[in-house]
Design an enzyme around this catalytic site. Structure first.
Site, PDB file in Angstrom:
ATOM      1  N   HIS A 120       0.810  -1.219   0.000  1.00 34.80           N
ATOM      2  CA  HIS A 120       0.000   0.000   0.000  1.00 34.80           C
ATOM      3  C   HIS A 120       0.845   1.271   0.000  1.00 34.80           C
ATOM      4  O   HIS A 120       0.331   2.353  -0.291  1.00 34.80           O
ATOM      5  CB  HIS A 120      -0.995   0.003   1.173  1.00 34.80           C
ATOM      6  N   ASP A 150       0.434  -7.750   1.586  1.00 37.34           N
ATOM      7  CA  ASP A 150       0.782  -6.324   1.640  1.00 37.34           C
ATOM      8  C   ASP A 150       2.293  -6.118   1.686  1.00 37.34           C
ATOM      9  O   ASP A 150       2.798  -5.233   2.377  1.00 37.34           O
ATOM     10  CB  ASP A 150       0.126  -5.637   2.841  1.00 37.34           C
ATOM     11  N   GLY A 222       3.115   6.701   8.058  1.00 35.73           N
ATOM     12  CA  GLY A 222       4.498   6.952   7.654  1.00 35.73           C
ATOM     13  C   GLY A 222       5.421   5.844   8.121  1.00 35.73           C
ATOM     14  O   GLY A 222       6.493   5.637   7.561  1.00 35.73           O
ATOM     15  N   ASN A 223       5.001   5.106   9.159  1.00 37.02           N
ATOM     16  CA  ASN A 223       5.774   3.954   9.640  1.00 37.02           C
ATOM     17  C   ASN A 223       5.597   2.733   8.741  1.00 37.02           C
ATOM     18  O   ASN A 223       6.395   1.794   8.801  1.00 37.02           O
ATOM     19  CB  ASN A 223       5.360   3.558  11.057  1.00 37.02           C
ATOM     20  N   SER A 224       4.545   2.717   7.927  1.00 37.54           N
ATOM     21  CA  SER A 224       4.255   1.554   7.083  1.00 37.54           C
ATOM     22  C   SER A 224       5.457   1.171   6.233  1.00 37.54           C
ATOM     23  O   SER A 224       6.040   2.015   5.551  1.00 37.54           O
ATOM     24  CB  SER A 224       3.066   1.841   6.170  1.00 37.54           C
ATOM     25  N   LEU A 279      -2.326 -26.556   1.804  1.00 42.74           N
ATOM     26  CA  LEU A 279      -2.533 -27.772   2.583  1.00 42.74           C
ATOM     27  C   LEU A 279      -3.710 -28.558   2.022  1.00 42.74           C
ATOM     28  O   LEU A 279      -3.620 -29.763   1.825  1.00 42.74           O
ATOM     29  CB  LEU A 279      -2.783 -27.410   4.050  1.00 42.74           C
ATOM     30  N   GLY A 280      -4.838 -27.872   1.807  1.00 36.29           N
ATOM     31  CA  GLY A 280      -5.982 -28.532   1.177  1.00 36.29           C
ATOM     32  C   GLY A 280      -7.078 -28.952   2.135  1.00 36.29           C
ATOM     33  O   GLY A 280      -7.624 -30.051   2.004  1.00 36.29           O
TER      34      GLY A 280
END
Length: 467
Positions: A120, A150, A222-224, A279-280
């Site tokens: 993002h 993300d 802003g930390n993202s 895994l299923g």
């Protein structure tokens, strides 16, 4: 004369009584005060010793901060967005496109300029720039991204070798462990905040698709994309989200575990996309209500509600009703524990499951498969059809419906469409694989109707048009 003698005697007796009272009461009180004052210093001294011990045992975070500060960068995203056109715009012939600048953080992971950040942070970018801790700025290019986790990978061409972060093992972090969040909140570069690990495998979506590390280290816009590091300065997470009603930090922040981030960027570098090991199974986390409903005594673990056809779980022998207790020696108490670990795995990786079946614990190795199912809007889960599936319904091509969308299942069943039906074309284009279906959906306009041709389980050809 008698009155004078009486007055003298009374005076003498009064003096004796006063002196006696002084000796008995006042001197005794003085002794009590001295005793109290002697005890008090002992109490204060003990308290001082306790404070000194607490200070001595507090973690030293300076090394971790020094080690990580130069590996975290500021990422600036210049994007162009289209606003709704007004009458004034139409009259003057003005464009509704507006330039928007967004900022975030990133972490250098190689000396030649590869940087991990959030999807993002770089989404819809027209121009991307990176500023290092030494204030040098470079143009960055996007190598790849994965909206599901993300996570994105970008690269700069620097003049010299760059300092880079060392990956830690996020599976080994413990609740209560000290951590640092390093980033650029509100454009305040090179900011370090401290906290502890508050929780692991946290899912914010409600769909069991996420597995965040939760901390109480202060994280703000802003930390993202910035770093979450342990006391050794090792990267254990990529700061991604906060839980807030105001948009600013109120006590909870969330990071993508480093094992997941590392796997995603390695896949992007090697394959160009993310390789997911499946895994299923379908199922959910246990609690008292579900345990009572399905007739088991366990209240922790993931119960298996169904096993996907031709999956690694089916081939390994997992069955409906099994309860997954551990995966690769990691305790499974909720579904996000399971999905979080699997997010760091690829097709053909082998995981070791400890399951409970009929009250007995069993260890079962499962080889993960490549995802061969997709979700088709309005329909549900579909997969590549086998030749026997096609032959059964006399179809020359198509993909198989394996699970109807719960919201529209009654509609389909009322029209004679069940699991096992074959979809032969979408929007008048014949399909042979789920890749064909994905490409059609990807290139479909949001205004275009969805036209589906299929053969139901009775062998009847049908056509549906959704607007």
């Amino acid at each position: 004369m008698k009155k004078i003698l009486t007055l003298v005697v009374v005076s003498v007796l009064g003096g004796i009584i006063t002196l006696g009272a002084y000796k008995v009461f006042l001197e005794e009180n003085k002794s009590m005060v001295l005793t109290t004052s002697e005890i008090q210093p002992a109490f204060v001294t003990t308290n001082n010793t306790s404070n000194l011990n607490s200070a001595y045992n507090a973690p030293d975070l300076t090394l971790a901060a020094e080690k990580s500060l130069n590996t975290v960068v500021n990422v600036k995203n210049l994007a162009v967005s289209s606003n709704q056109m007004t009458l004034e715009d139409l009259f003057y012939g003005r464009s509704t496109q507006r330039a928007q600048i967004g900022t975030g953080s990133g972490v250098i992971i190689t000396s030649d300029g590869y940087i991990v950040t959030n999807n993002h942070v770089i989404d819809n970018s027209q121009e991307l720039s990176v500023t290092l801790n030494n204030n040098k700025t470079y143009t960055a290019k996007i190598i790849g991204s994965d909206p599901k986790t993300d996570i994105a990978l970008i690269k700069i061409e620097a003049d010299d070798a760059l300092p880079y972060a060392t990956f830690g093992d996020s599976d080994q972090v413990k609740i209560g462990e000290w951590v640092l969040a390093v980033g650029n909140p509100f454009n305040l570069t090179s900011t370090v905040t401290a906290g502890i690990i508050s929780a692991k495998s946290r899912d914010l979506s409600g769909s069991n698709s996420q597995s965040f590390i939760q901390t109480d280290a202060a994280v703000n816009p802003g930390n993202s994309g910035g770093a979450l590091v342990n006391t050794n300065g090792d990267l254990i997470g990529i700061n991604t989200a906060i839980s807030s009603q105001t948009g600013s930090y109120i006590g909870y922040s969330f990071a993508v575990p480093s094992n997941i981030a590392r796997k995603v960027i390695e896949d992007i570098m090697e394959y160009g996309n993310v390789q997911n090991g499946i895994l299923g199974i379908t199922g959910g986390a246990l609690n008292s209500g579900i345990a009572e409903k399905i007739g088991v005594n366990d209240t922790q673990g993931v119960y298996v509600d169904s096993v996907v056809e031709d999956s690694g779980a089916e081939k390994a022998g997992l069955k409906k009703g099994d309860i997954i207790k551990e995966i690769d020696n990691i305790k499974v108490s909720k579904f996000s524990d399971l999905t979080g670990h699997l997010s760091a795995k690829r097709p053909n990786d082998v995981v070791s499951l400890i399951i409970s079946r009929d009250g007995q614990l069993k260890t079962i190795p499962v080889t993960l498969f490549k995802n061969n199912t997709i979700t088709l809007p309005l329909v549900g889960q579909v997969k590549n059809a086998k030749s026997d599936d096609l032959k059964k319904l006399k179809a020359s091509n198509g993909i198989k419906i394996v699970q109807l969308d719960a919201k529209y299942a009654d509609y389909w069943k009322n029209n004679g469409v069940e699991e096992g039906s074959i979809i032969t074309s979408i929007n008048d284009v014949k399909i042979k694989t789920i890749d064909d279906a994905q490409n059609i959906l990807k290139n479909r306009s949001s205004y275009e109707s969805l036209r589906i041709e299929l053969i139901n389980t009775n062998g009847e050809k049908e056509r549906y048009n959704f607007r």
